[in-house]
Design a protein around this motif. Structure first.
Motif, PDB file in Angstrom:
ATOM      1  N   ARG A 122      60.289  58.277  49.802  1.00 26.46           N
ATOM      2  CA  ARG A 122      59.270  59.179  49.773  1.00 26.46           C
ATOM      3  C   ARG A 122      58.199  58.514  49.079  1.00 26.46           C
ATOM      4  N   ASP A 123      58.234  57.801  48.191  1.00 29.16           N
ATOM      5  CA  ASP A 123      57.259  57.299  47.294  1.00 29.16           C
ATOM      6  C   ASP A 123      56.307  56.355  48.285  1.00 29.16           C
ATOM      7  N   PRO A 124      54.905  56.392  47.933  1.00 32.52           N
ATOM      8  CA  PRO A 124      54.000  55.677  48.476  1.00 32.52           C
ATOM      9  C   PRO A 124      54.102  54.184  48.224  1.00 32.52           C
ATOM     10  N   VAL A 125      54.566  53.689  47.162  1.00 28.98           N
ATOM     11  CA  VAL A 125      54.878  52.381  46.830  1.00 28.98           C
ATOM     12  C   VAL A 125      55.633  51.673  47.837  1.00 28.98           C
ATOM     13  N   LEU A 126      56.708  52.143  48.509  1.00 26.47           N
ATOM     14  CA  LEU A 126      57.796  51.791  49.363  1.00 26.47           C
ATOM     15  C   LEU A 126      57.397  52.134  50.912  1.00 26.47           C
ATOM     16  N   THR A 127      56.098  52.647  51.104  1.00 22.90           N
ATOM     17  CA  THR A 127      55.920  52.929  52.456  1.00 22.90           C
ATOM     18  C   THR A 127      55.143  51.947  53.132  1.00 22.90           C
ATOM     19  N   PHE A 128      55.748  51.258  53.935  1.00 23.41           N
ATOM     20  CA  PHE A 128      55.261  50.298  54.724  1.00 23.41           C
ATOM     21  C   PHE A 128      54.837  50.681  56.057  1.00 23.41           C
ATOM     22  N   SER A 129      54.943  51.864  56.363  1.00 22.63           N
ATOM     23  CA  SER A 129      54.516  52.397  57.773  1.00 22.63           C
ATOM     24  C   SER A 129      54.672  53.815  57.665  1.00 22.63           C
ATOM     25  N   ASP A 130      53.327  54.532  58.406  1.00 25.62           N
ATOM     26  CA  ASP A 130      53.389  55.757  58.381  1.00 25.62           C
ATOM     27  C   ASP A 130      54.503  56.419  59.260  1.00 25.62           C
ATOM     28  N   ASP A 131      55.014  55.758  60.061  1.00 22.80           N
ATOM     29  CA  ASP A 131      56.189  56.125  60.976  1.00 22.80           C
ATOM     30  C   ASP A 131      57.491  56.079  60.164  1.00 22.80           C
ATOM     31  N   ALA A 132      58.381  57.247  59.767  1.00 22.13           N
ATOM     32  CA  ALA A 132      59.320  57.137  59.036  1.00 22.13           C
ATOM     33  C   ALA A 132      60.336  56.346  59.450  1.00 22.13           C
ATOM     34  N   GLU A 133      60.832  56.314  60.907  1.00 19.90           N
ATOM     35  CA  GLU A 133      61.766  55.474  61.327  1.00 19.90           C
ATOM     36  C   GLU A 133      61.518  54.087  61.142  1.00 19.90           C
ATOM     37  N   ALA A 134      60.084  53.737  61.604  1.00 19.25           N
ATOM     38  CA  ALA A 134      59.804  52.253  61.382  1.00 19.25           C
ATOM     39  C   ALA A 134      59.822  51.977  59.695  1.00 19.25           C
ATOM     40  N   ASN A 135      59.373  52.781  58.936  1.00 18.28           N
ATOM     41  CA  ASN A 135      59.641  52.335  57.463  1.00 18.28           C
ATOM     42  C   ASN A 135      60.885  52.082  56.943  1.00 18.28           C
ATOM     43  N   VAL A 136      61.788  52.962  57.696  1.00 20.24           N
ATOM     44  CA  VAL A 136      63.115  52.449  57.255  1.00 20.24           C
ATOM     45  C   VAL A 136      63.677  51.232  57.725  1.00 20.24           C
ATOM     46  N   GLN A 137      63.317  50.864  58.907  1.00 22.73           N
ATOM     47  CA  GLN A 137      63.595  49.632  59.530  1.00 22.73           C
ATOM     48  C   GLN A 137      63.021  48.514  58.690  1.00 22.73           C
ATOM     49  N   VAL A 138      61.704  48.458  58.182  1.00 22.33           N
ATOM     50  CA  VAL A 138      61.189  47.534  57.342  1.00 22.33           C
ATOM     51  C   VAL A 138      62.016  47.436  55.960  1.00 22.33           C
ATOM     52  N   LEU A 139      62.396  48.582  55.440  1.00 29.31           N
ATOM     53  CA  LEU A 139      63.041  48.550  54.037  1.00 29.31           C
ATOM     54  C   LEU A 139      64.279  47.893  54.285  1.00 29.31           C
ATOM     55  N   GLU A 140      64.872  47.993  55.619  1.00 31.15           N
ATOM     56  CA  GLU A 140      66.275  47.518  55.803  1.00 31.15           C
ATOM     57  C   GLU A 140      66.271  46.064  55.972  1.00 31.15           C
ATOM     58  N   ASN A 141      65.301  45.569  56.268  1.00 36.13           N
ATOM     59  CA  ASN A 141      64.943  44.237  56.630  1.00 36.13           C
ATOM     60  C   ASN A 141      64.449  43.161  55.856  1.00 36.13           C
ATOM     61  N   LEU A 142      63.947  43.911  54.821  1.00 40.59           N
ATOM     62  CA  LEU A 142      63.238  43.079  53.546  1.00 40.59           C
ATOM     63  C   LEU A 142      64.150  42.167  52.968  1.00 40.59           C
ATOM     64  N   PRO A 143      63.864  40.954  53.064  1.00 42.89           N
ATOM     65  CA  PRO A 143      64.761  39.774  52.355  1.00 42.89           C
ATOM     66  C   PRO A 143      65.140  40.232  51.233  1.00 42.89           C
ATOM     67  N   GLY A 144      66.480  39.715  50.973  1.00 46.77           N
ATOM     68  CA  GLY A 144      67.059  40.184  49.393  1.00 46.77           C
ATOM     69  C   GLY A 144      66.718  39.200  48.450  1.00 46.77           C
ATOM     70  N   MET A 145      66.882  39.494  47.154  1.00 43.62           N
ATOM     71  CA  MET A 145      66.847  38.764  45.908  1.00 43.62           C
ATOM     72  C   MET A 145      67.788  38.091  45.537  1.00 43.62           C
ATOM     73  N   TYR A 146      67.994  36.997  44.663  1.00 41.29           N
ATOM     74  CA  TYR A 146      68.915  36.425  43.938  1.00 41.29           C
ATOM     75  C   TYR A 146      69.142  36.728  42.533  1.00 41.29           C
ATOM     76  N   TRP A 147      68.186  36.528  41.745  1.00 44.24           N
ATOM     77  CA  TRP A 147      68.378  37.062  40.549  1.00 44.24           C
ATOM     78  C   TRP A 147      67.832  38.297  40.010  1.00 44.24           C
ATOM     79  N   HIS A 148      68.254  38.953  39.266  1.00 44.10           N
ATOM     80  CA  HIS A 148      67.745  40.358  38.594  1.00 44.10           C
ATOM     81  C   HIS A 148      67.861  40.323  37.113  1.00 44.10           C
ATOM     82  N   PHE A 149      67.365  41.178  36.528  1.00 46.93           N
ATOM     83  CA  PHE A 149      67.575  41.669  35.072  1.00 46.93           C
ATOM     84  C   PHE A 149      68.095  42.942  34.753  1.00 46.93           C
ATOM     85  N   PRO A 150      69.444  42.782  34.291  1.00 44.26           N
ATOM     86  CA  PRO A 150      69.924  44.098  34.232  1.00 44.26           C
ATOM     87  C   PRO A 150      69.532  44.831  33.186  1.00 44.26           C
TER      88      PRO A 150
END
Length: 805
Positions: free
Chosen positions: A518-546
């Protein structure tokens, strides 16, 4: 003849006895038993003397004996008269003017203006008072103005009845004041905080107790709220057979007015943003009456256009009504707003039914400062993306660069900010894995104030080189700005290097939370279903800081997708945000968002543009909180309960994990009273209630974050007036019944403005008979002394001649 008596008796009669009718009376000081005793003694002495002369003067002829007896009795009688101390009283009757007391109420309620809803009556009263403007002019007159006008016409002269009465005009409020020479001087005594009709009547009767009074005229609205009951004081006049007449000023409707107290709108707003304008209303004496509120706007001085219209019912006096109108502007401009309140027209004034405000519509061009500890693909792509964005002006600083390196940006800089003014030029600061040794000495303090007090945005991107060392030394005072971040890293609860390396062997996608979707930062599309598709297809990361966990009140947007990257608080946080005071901080726990460009470059650019906008928006809009504070009433009394309301401008700005807003109430030198605002049923609204026990100014402070943050962040504040009740405005209507009761118990009556001409005839006493008297003591008068001496001498000579001595 009178002069002869004066000379013989040795007295000096006053001048007033020298003309007109006068009379003389004799009085003696002793009275009653004393006088009777003297008479009895005199009779006994006379009998005794006669008996003695019969025995002593047998050889003397009867005539001589009688003469001697008479002289002795005369001497004793004169002595007895002297012992009785006789007083001569000279009296004269004359006609003198009586005294009429006019008591004019000058308290605070007499400064109010009545609505005069009855148009026909208002027209008659205005005509009677000679108001050229008619009913409209009448409504502009205060009650005291009307009292001065009706007294100043010819009423006072008619009350004087051609000199038969002396009129004394006394203003009063809490107490009776000195008499004024002219009714125009009444205004100088106006504004009293209470009305004591009873005390004024009693004090007036006491002050003129030695004068012959014809009556008392009370000019008031009848609202007696202090001192003794007016009827009890009027009973004193009734006992003295003095009439009290009352002139009623005001109306039973009392003052009526509706007003727009203020228009609340942000002075700066972004083009193409959804904004709101709030109009605050108050009314008095118009409860449940209909009104219409109209809001118009004018762009760059053009014609007025209607924004919205709302029909509403006015509420109780002191209650603040708020009407909200949305607006949105497509381009930069200067927008003026005008709010107009329309009622049935019978108000004190309509000048306060219109209010204006202004806002400046600007482009979303934020000033951002990117500070990178070292070069990295994330840094290069991020810098280029922000420089391409037309809504952002970027300055960047590479901490690992050589001294002669030219730092890139829309506005190149030669060094990092070292003063508050320099840092305040930016709306958002982005830190990528910064090296703390490269900061200026006071940069941590500047950064803390920039966020917590200035409303600036802080975005922290974790990196592999410096972030671990930074958090390991987070207790260092120079790194206190780490406490602004929405996450906590506690020693002993983070992952080992082996676990991290195992997880980093393959890419892991973000696990976006419900709040993140629901946050605008992760809103890549005005269409909710299309936005979910974008979020699921974003390339993943390897390293992270715990990190260990999010802070209370923080909103977690995304967590790690690896099920092994968990602890007792749940999945490890990768993306989180939080309001800190008026500012916002964001934590990005990985440094490979540049890989999103493989899917679409716009996803990477758009994400960072929204991050900068989300973090720096508050600062750009003046550094204010995204909510406004208000109370249902404009003022409160000691002992009442206050409800404080925090209403977010945009309900979507409420962080999902924000369960409450902390705050406190300050009053004088007392310890602050903590409060906690909790959500209401209406989205974006938080409220709390607290009691107030003392009068005086109170200050309500509310902030974002935990309760302890109140000492470090700039809070949203709202002054609150807690005042002792003003008795004059509690019920400021005409109390005709109270005036009727005062007048009736003395045989008088109350009059309204239309009946004022009959007041002069209501007082029956004009000139009064006044008896003047003068008392002169005559016991030591020369005549008495001479008579006594003569009697004694004659008796001695006669006794000598008849050889009795």
């Amino acid at each position: 003849m009178r002069g002869l008596w004066e000379r013989l008796l040795g007295i000096d009669a006053p001048d007033w006895t020298r003309g007109g009718e006068w009379s003389l009376d004799w009085m003696s000081r002793p009275a009653g038993d004393r006088a009777l005793l003297l008479i009895v003694l005199a009779a006994g002495v006379a009998v005794l003397l006669w008996t003695l002369y019969r025995i002593e003067a047998k050889q003397v002829s009867r005539g001589t004996r009688v003469l001697l007896f008479g002289l002795r009795v005369a001497a004793l009688a004169i002595a007895a008269v002297m012992l009785l101390e006789p007083v001569m009283v000279l009296t004269k009757e004359e006609q003198q003017p009586s005294h009429l007391l006019v008591l004019v109420d000058t308290s605070g309620s007499m400064l109010l203006q009545d609505a005069w809803r009855d148009e026909a009556r208002a027209a008659r009263v205005s005509e009677r008072l000679g108001l050229k403007g008619g009913a409209a002019d009448l409504r502009r007159q205060s009650r005291l103005d009307l009292a001065q006008r009706v007294l100043g016409d010819d009423l006072l002269s008619r009350l004087e009845q051609n000199g038969d009465r002396i009129v004394h005009v006394h203003p009063f409020s809490e107490r009776l004041q000195d008499a004024v020479g002219d009714v125009s001087q009444l205004s100088a005594h106006s504004g009293g905080e209470a009305t004591a009709i009873g005390a004024a009547v009693r004090q007036a009767l006491t002050a003129y107790s030695g004068s012959r009074l014809s009556g008392v005229l009370v000019v008031s609205d009848g609202q007696s709220n202090a001192g003794e009951p007016p009827v009890a004081a009027a009973q004193l006049a009734a006992d003295a057979q003095l009439p009290v007449q009352c002139l009623a000023i005001g109306t039973v409707d009392g003052p009526r007015n509706a007003m727009i107290s203020r228009i609340e709108v942000s002075p700066i707003a972004f083009a193409r943003d959804d904004n709101t304008l709030s109009v605050h209303l108050q009314s008095r004496g118009m409860q449940d009456l209909p009104a219409t509120l109209t809001v118009e706007k004018r762009i760059d001085g053009g014609p007025w256009q209607e924004v919205g219209r709302e029909d509403l019912l006015l509420q109780l006096e002191g209650v603040i009504q708020t009407a909200t109108f949305p607006f949105r502007e497509a381009r930069p401009s200067r927008v003026e707003f005008r709010a107009s309140l329309t009622t049935d027209g019978s108000e004190l004034t309509e000048d306060d039914n219109v209010a204006q405000a202004e806002t400046q519509i600007i482009r979303q061009r934020l000033q951002a400062l990117l500070i990178a500890g070292a070069t990295f693909p994330e840094v290069q792509f991020l810098r280029n993306a922000l420089m391409r964005d037309r809504g952002i002006e970027l300055s960047s600083w590479l901490m690992s660069a050589d001294r002669d390196y030219e730092h890139q940006g829309d506005i190149p800089i030669q060094r990092l900010p070292i003063t508050r003014e320099e840092l305040d030029a930016y709306d958002c600061v982005i830190l990528y894995d910064p090296d703390p040794t490269g900061f200026p000495p006071n940069f941590g303090e500047l950064l803390t104030d920039f966020v917590s007090r200035g409303g600036g945005g802080l975005v922290y991107i974790a990196g592999e080189l410096q972030t671990g060392r930074l958090f390991d030394a987070q207790l260092d005072p120079a790194l206190s700005w780490l406490q602004l971040l929405p996450v906590v890293r506690e020693p002993g609860l983070f992952r080992s290097a082996v676990q991290m390396q195992l997880s980093a062997r393959q890419p892991w996608r973000l696990q976006v939370t419900d709040e993140g979707r629901r946050d605008p930062v992760l809103t890549f599309s005005d269409d909710a279903e299309a936005n979910v598709q974008v979020l699921e297809n974003l390339p993943g990361m390897y390293w992270h800081f715990p990190v260990t966990r999010p802070k209370p009140g923080a909103t977690v947007l995304a967590v790690h997708g690896d099920p092994r990257m968990r602890n007792e608080y749940g999945p490890e946080v990768l993306l989180a945000t939080q309001l800190v005071g008026p500012g916002r901080t964001m934590f990005v726990g990985f440094d490979s968002t540049y890989r999103w460009r493989f899917l679409d470059e716009q996803y990477f650019d758009g994400f960072w543009a929204r991050v900068v906008d989300r973090a720096g928006r508050n600062k750009k809009l003046g550094g204010s909180y995204p909510f406004r504070l208000s109370t249902p009433r404009s003022s409160y009394k000691p002992g009442s309960t206050v409800k404080i309301i925090a209403r977010f401008h945009n309900p979507d700005d409420v962080e999902a994990n924000v369960g409450s807003l902390p705050g406190h109430v300050e009053q004088g030198d007392e310890d602050p009273q903590p409060i906690q605002l909790t959500p209401e049923a209406e989205p974006g609204v938080f409220s709390a209630s607290f009691p107030v026990t003392r009068a005086g100014p109170h200050f309500i402070k509310v902030w974002m974050g935990d309760e302890a943050a109140g000492t470090n962040v700039r809070a949203a504040t709202l002054p609150l007036d807690v005042a002792l009740p003003n008795l004059e405005y509690e019920n400021p209507i005409l109390d005709r019944a109270a005036l009727d009761a005062v007048a009736a118990c003395t045989g008088g009556r109350s009059f309204d403005l239309l009946e004022a001409d009959a007041l002069a005839e209501a007082f029956k006493i004009g000139r009064v008979t006044h008896v003047l008297e003068d008392r002169q003591e005559v016991w030591d008068a020369p005549l008495l002394w001479a008579s006594l001496f003569t009697c004694l001498c004659l008796e001695w000579v006669l006794r000598k001649r008849v050889r009795l001595i």
